[in-house]
Design a protein around this motif. Structure first.
Motif, mmCIF file in Angstrom:
data_model
loop_
_atom_site.group_PDB
_atom_site.id
_atom_site.type_symbol
_atom_site.label_atom_id
_atom_site.label_comp_id
_atom_site.label_asym_id
_atom_site.label_seq_id
_atom_site.Cartn_x
_atom_site.Cartn_y
_atom_site.Cartn_z
ATOM 1 N N LYS A 44 0.841 -1.205 0.000
ATOM 2 C CA LYS A 44 0.000 0.000 0.000
ATOM 3 C C LYS A 44 0.870 1.246 0.000
ATOM 4 O O LYS A 44 0.562 2.241 -0.676
ATOM 5 N N LYS A 47 2.265 1.898 -3.430
ATOM 6 C CA LYS A 47 1.230 2.476 -4.286
ATOM 7 C C LYS A 47 1.052 3.955 -3.988
ATOM 8 O O LYS A 47 0.916 4.781 -4.905
ATOM 9 N N LYS A 50 3.824 5.994 -5.555
ATOM 10 C CA LYS A 50 3.602 6.201 -6.989
ATOM 11 C C LYS A 50 2.534 7.262 -7.226
ATOM 12 O O LYS A 50 2.643 8.085 -8.155
ATOM 13 N N ASN A 51 1.493 7.265 -6.389
ATOM 14 C CA ASN A 51 0.447 8.281 -6.519
ATOM 15 C C ASN A 51 0.982 9.670 -6.194
ATOM 16 O O ASN A 51 0.535 10.664 -6.768
#
Length: 378
Positions: A44, A47, A50-51
């Protein structure tokens, strides 16, 4: 690519004529549960990193900074790679020097730190920040510098937990008047004691809390009054000392709070006496009144979200209460089968152990402070 650079060397390349610029400060993303002191990011967290890069893709980032930990560097890495920049590693114990360097550079930059360093670095750089709870991730403080001075905007990076703020399901009938004493354990050693005196009346609940930790110069008395049916706050008083004298007096009417707060606060908060006169969001409760009757909240395995107001530093935050497990707990007062109830978002998070037999609070654990309150016989 990682780059260790002397902060002095960086500062000599100041661009004096630079236009407006923005610094983006954030805490590292979610980390793996690990016994090591330097865990990597969880799936998580990767992720979210990356966001973060995706959010910054049109922000013309010219530098990326991180402390020397896997979790911070992995959070910074997607952004650094996106802009083909090295990760400049800074030391968390040199925040004033880092802040001076960032202001000298006058260029858009991402700075990744920790829950206990990011607010201070925002403050030292001229921005405004709130304390960050260990359970919270994804907040980005964008501090923009212009001729009018710095301005701060708080942003959020996905993925975020869906939040629906609601009134607290408070069960007045679970409360009985009485007094509870706790011994306070700090890093495994007895450090002081706390006493809670609860008076339950037909129209209101009155809570008095005494905390004594002599070696930390903590000697406080907190008194709160709340509506017996809704737990809506009525009054709050706090006196004593936390390193310096404490004087807090608050009065509540609907969602309006007035009064003053004077005490030693975290360095990134305003110091001295605060005059408080503000409207609060819907479903707002006073911090001490919620914690004083946590056993009477109808908690479940799903998180309950509500707003709470902390008069010590005038912060309003979204808090969650959730049953996270069960445990058999042994404290000086005896052995108890307990629900484990987490209160997160308040910096610091709290873990309550509530007896299944009589709904009394048996133990309170504050992970960030390595402090525990254990019930004793009076």
């Amino acid at each position: 690519m990682r780059l260790f650079i002397s902060l002095f060397c960086i500062m000599v390349f100041n661009v004096a004529s630079a236009a407006d610029f923005t610094l983006y400060f954030t805490r590292h993303a979610e980390k793996l549960e690990s016994a090591t002191s330097d865990p990597a990011l969880s799936p998580k967290g990767l992720k979210r990193a990356k966001n973060l890069a995706k959010f910054l893709q049109d922000k013309n980032i010219k530098a990326v900074y991180s402390t020397d930990y896997k979790r911070t560097e992995q959070t910074a890495k997607p952004t650094a790679e996106q802009f083909e920049l090295p990760i400049i590693v800074y030391k968390a114990n040199e925040l004033p020097t880092v802040a001076a360097m960032l202001n000298e550079q006058q260029q858009n930059a991402l700075i990744v730190g920790h829950s206990n360093t990011t607010p201070m670095l925002v403050h030292l750089s001229g921005g405004e920040a709130q304390s960050i709870d260990e359970s919270r991730y994804g907040d980005v403080y964008a501090v923009t510098y212009s001729q009018q001075g710095p301005s701060t905007e708080k942003l959020m990076i996905e993925p975020q937990t869906a939040i629906n703020v609601t009134p607290l399901p408070f069960e007045h009938e679970k409360l009985t008047s009485g007094k509870t004493k706790f011994r306070i354990m700090q890093q495994g050693q007895e450090a002081g004691y706390a006493i809670q005196d609860l008076i339950v009346k037909k129209e209101q609940v009155e809570i008095t809390e005494i905390n004594m930790l002599e070696q930390q110069n903590i000697n406080t008395i907190v008194k709160v009054w709340a509506d017996a049916d809704t737990l809506k706050p009525l009054q709050m008083r706090m006196s004593g000392a936390i390193n310096k004298p404490v004087d807090i007096q608050l009065n509540f009417a609907d969602n309006h709070v007035t009064g003053h707060s004077d005490m030693a606060r975290r360095p990134f908060h305003q110091q001295g006496k605060l005059t408080i006169d503000r409207w609060l969001p819907a479903f707002s409760y006073e911090r001490a009144s919620v914690l004083g009757v946590i056993q009477a909240i109808n908690y479940s395995n799903k998180p309950l979200y509500f707003n709470w107001f902390n008069g010590q530093d005038e912060e309003v935050k979204v808090i969650s209460v959730q049953k996270t497990g069960e445990a058999q707990i042994t404290v000086p007062a005896g052995q108890y089968d307990c629900d484990v109830v987490s209160v997160t978002g308040g910096a610091p998070s709290l873990i309550y152990y509530i007896s299944k037999a009589d709904s009394s609070v048996v133990k309170i654990h504050i992970p960030a402070l390595n402090r525990e309150y254990e019930k004793v016989e009076i």
